[in-house]
Scaffold this motif. Structure first.
Motif, PDB file in Angstrom:
ATOM      1  N   MET A 119       0.827  -1.204   0.000  1.00  0.00           N
ATOM      2  CA  MET A 119       0.000   0.000   0.000  1.00  0.00           C
ATOM      3  C   MET A 119       0.864   1.259   0.000  1.00  0.00           C
ATOM      4  O   MET A 119       0.510   2.258  -0.637  1.00  0.00           O
ATOM      5  CB  MET A 119      -0.923  -0.009   1.220  1.00  0.00           C
ATOM      6  N   THR A 120       1.997   1.212   0.695  1.00  0.00           N
ATOM      7  CA  THR A 120       2.913   2.365   0.699  1.00  0.00           C
ATOM      8  C   THR A 120       3.437   2.639  -0.704  1.00  0.00           C
ATOM      9  O   THR A 120       3.443   3.786  -1.174  1.00  0.00           O
ATOM     10  CB  THR A 120       4.087   2.103   1.655  1.00  0.00           C
ATOM     11  N   ILE A 121       3.879   1.583  -1.389  1.00  0.00           N
ATOM     12  CA  ILE A 121       4.389   1.727  -2.761  1.00  0.00           C
ATOM     13  C   ILE A 121       3.291   2.248  -3.683  1.00  0.00           C
ATOM     14  O   ILE A 121       3.535   3.104  -4.547  1.00  0.00           O
ATOM     15  CB  ILE A 121       4.925   0.365  -3.258  1.00  0.00           C
ATOM     16  N   LYS A 122       2.082   1.744  -3.496  1.00  0.00           N
ATOM     17  CA  LYS A 122       0.950   2.176  -4.321  1.00  0.00           C
ATOM     18  C   LYS A 122       0.725   3.684  -4.201  1.00  0.00           C
ATOM     19  O   LYS A 122       0.564   4.400  -5.208  1.00  0.00           O
ATOM     20  CB  LYS A 122      -0.315   1.420  -3.890  1.00  0.00           C
ATOM     21  N   HIS A 123       0.727   4.185  -2.996  1.00  0.00           N
ATOM     22  CA  HIS A 123       0.506   5.626  -2.785  1.00  0.00           C
ATOM     23  C   HIS A 123       1.701   6.450  -3.253  1.00  0.00           C
ATOM     24  O   HIS A 123       1.528   7.565  -3.780  1.00  0.00           O
ATOM     25  CB  HIS A 123       0.206   5.895  -1.313  1.00  0.00           C
ATOM     26  N   LYS A 124       2.923   5.930  -3.072  1.00  0.00           N
ATOM     27  CA  LYS A 124       4.107   6.652  -3.545  1.00  0.00           C
ATOM     28  C   LYS A 124       4.117   6.753  -5.068  1.00  0.00           C
ATOM     29  O   LYS A 124       4.586   7.758  -5.622  1.00  0.00           O
ATOM     30  CB  LYS A 124       5.375   5.969  -3.031  1.00  0.00           C
ATOM     31  N   LYS A 125       3.608   5.749  -5.737  1.00  0.00           N
ATOM     32  CA  LYS A 125       3.506   5.808  -7.201  1.00  0.00           C
ATOM     33  C   LYS A 125       2.550   6.919  -7.614  1.00  0.00           C
ATOM     34  O   LYS A 125       2.799   7.642  -8.591  1.00  0.00           O
ATOM     35  CB  LYS A 125       3.026   4.468  -7.755  1.00  0.00           C
ATOM     36  N   LEU A 166       1.946   9.584  -5.903  1.00  0.00           N
ATOM     37  CA  LEU A 166       2.662  10.844  -5.658  1.00  0.00           C
ATOM     38  C   LEU A 166       3.690  11.110  -6.748  1.00  0.00           C
ATOM     39  O   LEU A 166       3.902  12.251  -7.168  1.00  0.00           O
ATOM     40  CB  LEU A 166       3.363  10.778  -4.300  1.00  0.00           C
ATOM     41  N   GLY A 167       4.324  10.057  -7.248  1.00  0.00           N
ATOM     42  CA  GLY A 167       5.297  10.201  -8.324  1.00  0.00           C
ATOM     43  C   GLY A 167       4.664  10.760  -9.583  1.00  0.00           C
ATOM     44  O   GLY A 167       5.286  11.558 -10.315  1.00  0.00           O
ATOM     45  N   ILE A 168       3.419  10.356  -9.859  1.00  0.00           N
ATOM     46  CA  ILE A 168       2.710  10.886 -11.028  1.00  0.00           C
ATOM     47  C   ILE A 168       2.473  12.381 -10.871  1.00  0.00           C
ATOM     48  O   ILE A 168       2.640  13.160 -11.813  1.00  0.00           O
ATOM     49  CB  ILE A 168       1.372  10.140 -11.213  1.00  0.00           C
ATOM     50  N   GLU A 179       3.799  15.656 -13.080  1.00  0.00           N
ATOM     51  CA  GLU A 179       2.900  16.705 -13.566  1.00  0.00           C
ATOM     52  C   GLU A 179       3.441  18.086 -13.187  1.00  0.00           C
ATOM     53  O   GLU A 179       3.363  19.043 -13.967  1.00  0.00           O
ATOM     54  CB  GLU A 179       1.501  16.490 -12.985  1.00  0.00           C
ATOM     55  N   ILE A 180       4.000  18.182 -11.969  1.00  0.00           N
ATOM     56  CA  ILE A 180       4.583  19.453 -11.511  1.00  0.00           C
ATOM     57  C   ILE A 180       5.802  19.811 -12.359  1.00  0.00           C
ATOM     58  O   ILE A 180       5.977  20.972 -12.777  1.00  0.00           O
ATOM     59  CB  ILE A 180       4.970  19.356 -10.019  1.00  0.00           C
ATOM     60  N   GLU A 181       6.649  18.822 -12.661  1.00  0.00           N
ATOM     61  CA  GLU A 181       7.829  19.055 -13.508  1.00  0.00           C
ATOM     62  C   GLU A 181       7.407  19.529 -14.891  1.00  0.00           C
ATOM     63  O   GLU A 181       8.037  20.421 -15.481  1.00  0.00           O
ATOM     64  CB  GLU A 181       8.637  17.770 -13.639  1.00  0.00           C
ATOM     65  N   SER A 182       6.329  18.955 -15.401  1.00  0.00           N
ATOM     66  CA  SER A 182       5.848  19.339 -16.736  1.00  0.00           C
ATOM     67  C   SER A 182       5.389  20.796 -16.745  1.00  0.00           C
ATOM     68  O   SER A 182       5.637  21.536 -17.712  1.00  0.00           O
ATOM     69  CB  SER A 182       4.701  18.417 -17.153  1.00  0.00           C
ATOM     70  N   ILE A 183       4.727  21.213 -15.662  1.00  0.00           N
ATOM     71  CA  ILE A 183       4.261  22.603 -15.571  1.00  0.00           C
ATOM     72  C   ILE A 183       5.449  23.563 -15.520  1.00  0.00           C
ATOM     73  O   ILE A 183       5.458  24.604 -16.168  1.00  0.00           O
ATOM     74  CB  ILE A 183       3.369  22.779 -14.326  1.00  0.00           C
ATOM     75  N   ASP A 186      -2.552  16.880  -0.520  1.00  0.00           N
ATOM     76  CA  ASP A 186      -3.688  16.025  -0.154  1.00  0.00           C
ATOM     77  C   ASP A 186      -3.322  14.541  -0.236  1.00  0.00           C
ATOM     78  O   ASP A 186      -3.672  13.746   0.652  1.00  0.00           O
ATOM     79  CB  ASP A 186      -4.884  16.305  -1.065  1.00  0.00           C
ATOM     80  N   LYS A 187      -2.613  14.180  -1.299  1.00  0.00           N
ATOM     81  CA  LYS A 187      -2.228  12.777  -1.473  1.00  0.00           C
ATOM     82  C   LYS A 187      -1.214  12.343  -0.416  1.00  0.00           C
ATOM     83  O   LYS A 187      -1.239  11.199   0.046  1.00  0.00           O
ATOM     84  CB  LYS A 187      -1.681  12.535  -2.883  1.00  0.00           C
TER      85      LYS A 187
END
Length: 436
Positions: free
Chosen positions: A278-284, A286-288, A292-296, A318-319
């Motif tokens: 579940m930790t890895i799932k949520h970190k993934k 956050l990685g997305i 998105e922030i880098e793209s902006i 929030d995430k």
């Protein structure tokens, strides 16, 4: 490879002519293969006006787009109207129309279509479980990639099967109440129907002699009761309300263990790995958001950039808060997760023990079940256990509906392949590796 279930095909594929195939087959679309099963359940009986009909489970679905009616077949013309593009299925339905009335069905029933004269075949395998064989069998294989049913031609079953035009296993009876079709019961015995010289009826409980002297079954039943009591004791200390929010994730995690060839052997370890999962799932997730922030930062400018960045930063905040909250909750629930996994493991073992009991009391039967050693060795047979069992309870009134529990083992017995392995671990055309 990935296997996906689909209900409707809107086009043909070059890999297979879906209008004429009478066997299971694969359709390849890019890197995805679709496994198409050909083993339709037949629905047959009399309607509210006393007219005999046949069909498939599609009669419970949407109405036909052309006729505006449900796909109920009262005659060969109806079969042709609805199933002309599926000649194999149409042939089965026409045979059902011709021969099932001899049973004098008084209700509506769902049944498995087991054989007809085209499916039956006399066959002499070279070996059975590695032992040379000279015996001839009358065989049939309802699912072309599944279990082979075999019987000696001169046995009681053999003569009945040879003389019958079709064979069916009736397993669900429906009843119409207030215009609504409901399940009346999940089991039917041959005594409920008129004797027929053209239709062979299967019933796993009444057609098979019971091995009532088995001590093995008694020992297993004692073990079943012991495990049941252990599971109930553990359940008293599980916070099921706290786990309710993670039901889907728990199921998904268990499936990942199954794919790895494990199944909760160490509940404590599995509980830790689930939290890590579940930790890895949520970190993934956050990685997305970080991407998105880098793209902006790279592509946008001015006020638009500021607004987009504010939204993404809030999303990340929030995430992050959600992840921290979930992980904290799961760590607090860790004892319950461990016990829930332990209960799941016990229930799975319990189920397999019950299946072993059923296999034991129904073995030494005149009707054998076999599988080819491999696709390349169809003349080399191995004995296998039946497809599975179903436990049914008939309700006492309308407020107490019938209940069914299916008991299907995912693996075979004594190292031999089981039904699920036979059907779902078969190579795709041109492949040498088994599919999962």
């Amino acid at each position: 490879m990935k296997i996906k279930s689909i209900k409707h095909l809107s086009e043909k594929f070059e890999e297979c002519d879906i209008t004429t195939s009478t066997e299971n087959f694969y359709i390849n679309t890019g890197s995805v293969s679709f496994l198409i099963h050909n083993s339709p359940a037949i629905v047959a009986g009399v309607d509210v006006n006393g007219r005999f009909f046949v069909g498939t489970k599609s009669i419970f679905g949407k109405k036909d787009e052309v006729t505006g009616k449900r796909k109920i077949c009262y005659n060969a013309e109806d079969v042709n109207t609805y199933y002309r593009a599926q000649p194999g299925l149409a042939e089965k339905l026409n045979l059902a129309l011709e021969y099932l009335p001899s049973l004098n069905l008084t209700g509506i029933y769902q049944m498995d279509y087991m054989f007809d004269n085209r499916i039956k075949d006399e066959f002499t395998p070279n070996t059975i479980d590695g032992i040379a064989n000279e015996n001839k069998f009358m065989t049939f294989r309802p699912n072309p990639s599944g279990i082979i049913y075999a019987v000696y031609p001169d046995s009681p079953y053999g003569q009945q099967i040879i003389n019958s035009k079709i064979g069916v296993a009736i397993h669900i009876e429906y009843v119409v109440k207030n215009g609504i079709l409901k399940v009346k019961k999940y089991t039917s015995s041959p005594e409920e129907f008129s004797p027929s010289k053209t239709v062979f009826l299967f019933n796993i409980l009444t057609n098979k002699p019971k091995n009532v002297k088995s001590q093995f079954g008694k020992l297993l039943l004692r073990d079943v009761n012991k495990k049941k009591n252990t599971a109930l004791r553990l359940a008293n200390s599980v916070d099921f309300s706290g786990l309710a929010n993670y039901t889907a994730e728990l199921k998904t995690y268990i499936n990942t263990e199954v794919r790895l060839g494990r199944f909760l052997e160490d509940p404590k370890l599995s509980a830790n790995e689930f939290i890590n999962y579940m930790t890895i799932k949520h970190k993934k997730e956050l990685g997305i958001v970080d991407k998105e922030i880098e793209s902006i930062e790279k592509e946008e400018e001015g006020k638009k950039k500021d607004n987009s960045m504010a939204r993404k930063l809030k999303k990340k905040k929030d995430k992050t808060e959600k992840m921290n909250k979930v992980i904290a909750e799961l760590k607090a629930l860790k004892p319950s997760i461990q016990k829930a996994f332990q209960i799941t493991r016990i229930i799975a073992v319990l189920k397999n023990s019950l299946i072993k009991i059923f296999n034991e009391i129904t073995k030494n039967d005149l009707l054998g079940t076999y599988v080819p050693k491999s696709d390349k060795e169809p003349n080399e047979w191995m004995t296998t256990v039946p497809e599975g069992f179903a436990l049914s309870r008939v309700g006492s009134n309308e407020d107490d509906p019938p209940v069914i529990t299916k008991m299907v083992t995912r693996v075979g017995d004594e190292g031999k392949p089981g039904f699920s392995q036979i059907n779902f671990r078969r190579p795709t055309p041109g492949s040498t590796n088994p599919t999962a």
